[in-house]
Design a protein around this motif. Structure first.
Motif, PDB file in Angstrom:
ATOM      1  N   MET A 197       0.744  -1.435   0.108  1.00 54.29           N
ATOM      2  CA  MET A 197       0.140   0.129   0.090  1.00 54.29           C
ATOM      3  C   MET A 197       0.872   1.355  -0.075  1.00 54.29           C
ATOM      4  O   MET A 197       0.478   2.162  -0.710  1.00 54.29           O
ATOM      5  CB  MET A 197      -1.083   0.074   1.059  1.00 54.29           C
ATOM      6  CG  MET A 197      -1.720   1.160   1.420  1.00 54.29           C
ATOM      7  SD  MET A 197      -2.988   1.449  -0.004  1.00 54.29           S
ATOM      8  CE  MET A 197      -4.085  -0.020   0.340  1.00 54.29           C
ATOM      9  N   GLU A 198       2.128   1.227   0.749  1.00 55.49           N
ATOM     10  CA  GLU A 198       3.068   2.578   0.629  1.00 55.49           C
ATOM     11  C   GLU A 198       3.377   2.884  -0.690  1.00 55.49           C
ATOM     12  O   GLU A 198       3.649   3.920  -0.910  1.00 55.49           O
ATOM     13  CB  GLU A 198       3.950   2.321   1.771  1.00 55.49           C
ATOM     14  CG  GLU A 198       4.949   1.193   1.895  1.00 55.49           C
ATOM     15  CD  GLU A 198       4.377  -0.152   2.578  1.00 55.49           C
ATOM     16  OE1 GLU A 198       5.296  -0.927   3.042  1.00 55.49           O
ATOM     17  OE2 GLU A 198       3.080  -0.182   2.939  1.00 55.49           O
ATOM     18  N   THR A 199       3.653   1.628  -1.271  1.00 59.06           N
ATOM     19  CA  THR A 199       4.164   2.179  -2.754  1.00 59.06           C
ATOM     20  C   THR A 199       3.264   2.569  -3.704  1.00 59.06           C
ATOM     21  O   THR A 199       3.349   3.492  -4.376  1.00 59.06           O
ATOM     22  CB  THR A 199       4.610   0.879  -3.297  1.00 59.06           C
ATOM     23  OG1 THR A 199       5.872   0.120  -2.488  1.00 59.06           O
ATOM     24  CG2 THR A 199       5.195   1.081  -4.691  1.00 59.06           C
ATOM     25  N   VAL A 201       0.743   4.556  -2.658  1.00 60.00           N
ATOM     26  CA  VAL A 201       0.315   5.876  -2.438  1.00 60.00           C
ATOM     27  C   VAL A 201       1.461   6.538  -2.812  1.00 60.00           C
ATOM     28  O   VAL A 201       1.336   7.850  -3.316  1.00 60.00           O
ATOM     29  CB  VAL A 201       0.334   5.932  -0.816  1.00 60.00           C
ATOM     30  CG1 VAL A 201       0.278   7.603  -0.436  1.00 60.00           C
ATOM     31  CG2 VAL A 201      -1.024   5.186  -0.201  1.00 60.00           C
ATOM     32  N   GLU A 202       2.740   6.174  -2.609  1.00 57.55           N
ATOM     33  CA  GLU A 202       3.807   6.979  -3.304  1.00 57.55           C
ATOM     34  C   GLU A 202       3.673   7.105  -4.751  1.00 57.55           C
ATOM     35  O   GLU A 202       4.151   8.260  -5.089  1.00 57.55           O
ATOM     36  CB  GLU A 202       5.380   6.305  -2.774  1.00 57.55           C
ATOM     37  CG  GLU A 202       5.863   6.610  -1.391  1.00 57.55           C
ATOM     38  CD  GLU A 202       5.768   8.202  -1.093  1.00 57.55           C
ATOM     39  OE1 GLU A 202       6.080   8.968  -1.844  1.00 57.55           O
ATOM     40  OE2 GLU A 202       5.254   8.328   0.062  1.00 57.55           O
ATOM     41  N   ARG A 205       1.142   9.592  -5.536  1.00 52.33           N
ATOM     42  CA  ARG A 205       1.723  11.119  -5.078  1.00 52.33           C
ATOM     43  C   ARG A 205       2.379  11.545  -6.165  1.00 52.33           C
ATOM     44  O   ARG A 205       2.439  12.761  -6.716  1.00 52.33           O
ATOM     45  CB  ARG A 205       2.440  11.172  -4.069  1.00 52.33           C
ATOM     46  CG  ARG A 205       3.109  12.711  -3.361  1.00 52.33           C
ATOM     47  CD  ARG A 205       3.685  12.298  -2.030  1.00 52.33           C
ATOM     48  NE  ARG A 205       2.784  12.158  -1.081  1.00 52.33           N
ATOM     49  CZ  ARG A 205       2.836  11.151  -0.143  1.00 52.33           C
ATOM     50  NH1 ARG A 205       3.734  10.108  -0.359  1.00 52.33           N
ATOM     51  NH2 ARG A 205       1.830  10.952   0.779  1.00 52.33           N
TER      52      ARG A 205
END
Length: 315
Positions: A197-199, A201-202, A205
């Motif tokens: 998930m963090e990938t 989001v990045e 962005r």
């Protein structure tokens, strides 16, 4: 009605950094040219092949130009066939949209032979059918950019939702093509079906920053967004020179640098005044890694496919 038509279609940069399968950019430093001749016998046939290649597959199942031409003729219910001469200016398996350029140029040329030609933008589905030969399902990025020109986004997999994005001022695009090949189908096959998930989001962005930066002509936003954290890390091992070439381009002033499409070519955006320095830095980094590379440059707002005069060479 005419019996012969010729069209050119430019190379293209797929993904354009963070825009995997969403963004495409025309790159008219190189182009394919297809000449279509009307024939009484139905079907599509391959004529002369010239340019970078002297032979190509002669069936629609293996040739993107023939496949695009067949799809268009079938949809139009044409009562004639065509023979296609293909002048290959865009290399294949190079990450420069070589298969898409042939498909798009064929669709534009054959369309001109129809009694009732389709509007230019409505040729996208036929270019995609040609691209399906190279990768199934066909990615839209190279095809839509080669057809329409400039920087293009597919908001949905729907031709009515394809839009041009404003080209930022004062910037130029560079492509460095090393002496190597990567097949699109193989490069897509190595991608993981899920990511953290963090990938995501990045990645979101950066994509948002890049598109917003182009729309606002804000080079700082473009620089913040022109970085692929989703696909590039998964494909990096396909081109060991990538980290060094990217670092060299950025140090020379590039706003961003990544794979062009699935590679092995790499692209960079930079200020027009930094172009020579960035090109040289990318070539030198490839050379230091033991690979020769040719560099090309083109306007970000490069033209798309168009009809060309045929009077000078119809034999």
């Amino acid at each position: 009605m005419t019996d012969i038509a010729r069209a050119s279609a430019p190379a293209s940069i797929g993904n354009v950094g963070p825009g995997f399968d969403i963004l495409g950019q025309a790159f008219d430093a190189l182009q394919d040219v297809v000449t279509a001749r009307r024939e009484a016998e139905p079907g599509v046939r391959l004529g002369k092949v010239s340019g970078r290649l002297k032979s190509l597959p002669d069936s629609p199942e293996r040739n993107t130009a023939l496949a695009a031409a067949k799809a268009l003729l079938d949809d139009a219910g044409a009562d004639f066939g065509v023979r296609l001469d293909i002048d290959k200016g865009v290399p294949l398996s190079a990450g420069m949209g070589g298969s898409a350029a042939s498909a798009v140029a064929a669709a534009v040329a054959v369309n001109a032979l129809l009694d009732k030609p389709y509007p230019h933008a409505e040729l996208l589905p036929f270019g995609l059918e040609g691209e399906r030969v190279s990768s199934d399902p066909p990615p839209w990025d190279n095809v839509m950019a080669s057809l329409l020109g400039g920087l293009v986004i597919a908001a949905r997999l729907d031709a009515s939702q394809v839009r041009r994005i404003p080209a930022p001022s004062g910037l130029v695009s560079i492509v460095a093509h090393p002496d190597a090949e990567i097949e699109t189908r193989a490069a897509r096959g190595i991608l993981r079906p899920s990511v953290a998930m963090e990938t995501v989001v990045e990645h979101s962005r950066r994509l948002a920053a890049f598109v917003a930066g182009c729309a606002a002509d804000d080079h700082d936003l473009i620089r913040a967004g022109l970085d692929d954290v989703l696909v590039e890390p998964q494909r990096r091992y396909l081109l060991p020179a990538l980290p060094a070439v990217k670092a060299a381009a950025l140090q020379a002033g590039a706003l961003g640098c990544s794979f062009s499409g699935s590679g092995p070519s790499m692209f960079a955006w930079c200020q027009e005044g930094d172009r020579d320095r960035v090109e040289e830095a990318m070539r030198a980094a490839f050379a230091a890694a033991g690979q020769s590379a040719r560099t090309y440059h083109a306007a970000i707002n490069s033209r798309g496919a168009r009809l060309e005069p045929v009077s000078e060479a119809v034999g």
